[in-house]
Design an enzyme around this catalytic site. Sequence first.
Site, PDB file in Angstrom:
ATOM      1  N   ILE A 168       4.926  -5.970   2.641  1.00  0.00           N
ATOM      2  CA  ILE A 168       4.935  -4.512   2.565  1.00  0.00           C
ATOM      3  C   ILE A 168       4.686  -4.060   1.125  1.00  0.00           C
ATOM      4  CG2 ILE A 168       6.189  -2.424   3.168  1.00  0.00           C
ATOM      5  CD1 ILE A 168       5.545  -4.389   5.510  1.00  0.00           C
ATOM      6  N   ASP A 169       5.282  -4.754   0.172  1.00  0.00           N
ATOM      7  CA  ASP A 169       5.010  -4.461  -1.238  1.00  0.00           C
ATOM      8  C   ASP A 169       3.536  -4.664  -1.564  1.00  0.00           C
ATOM      9  OD1 ASP A 169       7.566  -3.743  -1.912  1.00  0.00           O
ATOM     10  OD2 ASP A 169       8.093  -5.634  -2.850  1.00  0.00           O
ATOM     11  N   VAL A 170       2.982  -5.766  -1.091  1.00  0.00           N
ATOM     12  CA  VAL A 170       1.563  -6.064  -1.351  1.00  0.00           C
ATOM     13  C   VAL A 170       0.670  -4.971  -0.775  1.00  0.00           C
ATOM     14  CG1 VAL A 170      -0.326  -7.669  -0.849  1.00  0.00           C
ATOM     15  CG2 VAL A 170       1.929  -8.555  -1.486  1.00  0.00           C
TER      16      VAL A 170
END
Length: 357
Positions: A168-170
């Site tokens: 999700i961060d990526v």
Amino acid sequence: MKNFIEQLRVIDLSSVLAGPSVGMFFAELGADVTKIEHPIYKDVTRSWKLASEDKNSSFSAYFSAINYKKKYTSLNLKLSEDVLRLKELIKHADVLLMNFKKGDQEKFNISDDTLLSINPQLIIGKINGYGNESDRVAYDLILQAESGFMSMNGKPDSGPIKMPVALIDVLAGHQLKEGILNALLNRTQTQKGSVVTVSLYETAVASLMNQASNYLMNNHIPQRIGSLHPNIAPYGEIFSSKDDKLLTFAIGNDKQFAKLCNFLELDEIPLDDQFSSNVARISNRTELEKILAAKIMQHDAQEIMNYCLKENIPAGIIQNLKEVFETPLAKAMIREEEIDGKLTRRVSSVSFKTKEA
């Protein structure tokens, strides 16, 4: 002559993964990127080390993964003189990255309006957890849990499982890159800056893609089915070869299925009503897996791969990271740099290639 990106000045006030990955993206493309950290409480990922890493090092492999080709400086934004130093930098910047909690910008006297009054052409890129009005702290694991990803990931008997990268961060980093590039393009026409905001939660929901539509159109709530695809078969089943390698297939159409069956001397299978169409194969995938597994066990993995490559059948041998980084394509993506006098390595944040006309 410098290209458009190489002329940009980027200030990276962000920490952890998503924001810094955006800074690294611009740095790798040639922009002048300065990462600003608190002089004492630096980016927390500097301390996120494997048990085998040097505990006395000033950084970790995790930190190195999303910090490359950046300049580093320290500012304490609780000190008025350091805020003034930041504002001086802002005057000459094109992009500012941050992931502060709600209210922190105002506390530090660097609200969006304040920053844009200093530099009306500034592009402010911000990442938050749950939208502009939420002050909730967000971590990738929690986003995976609350956006449905963990409920789908795993096997029926495994319970929910998070993905092994902070996906999700990526993905939020990618969303912010796209938003900033769009803002920079608009700026060439308007000469005005803007604020681009990305939330981790909305990024996660946007990334549900076909699984979301399966639910929204058919009320289908995805269950944990391991690597299997809910809409395609055989797709994601794991098979063992004669030489004890693990293979998987992504059979996308009847032609590919027929070719695979021909190699395995199962020419009658594509004619069987149980397996003659993708819909039929989905309904009977357990029985189909048993039939294919018995035949695949009679061949070495490379023999199967040679045939599949020749016939354009999507197949692959499951590899660990040692095996991955022994391949020429992956090796070419490794980037090295010294940080604090020590060699660091990471993979490129840029996988596209551009050829001028």
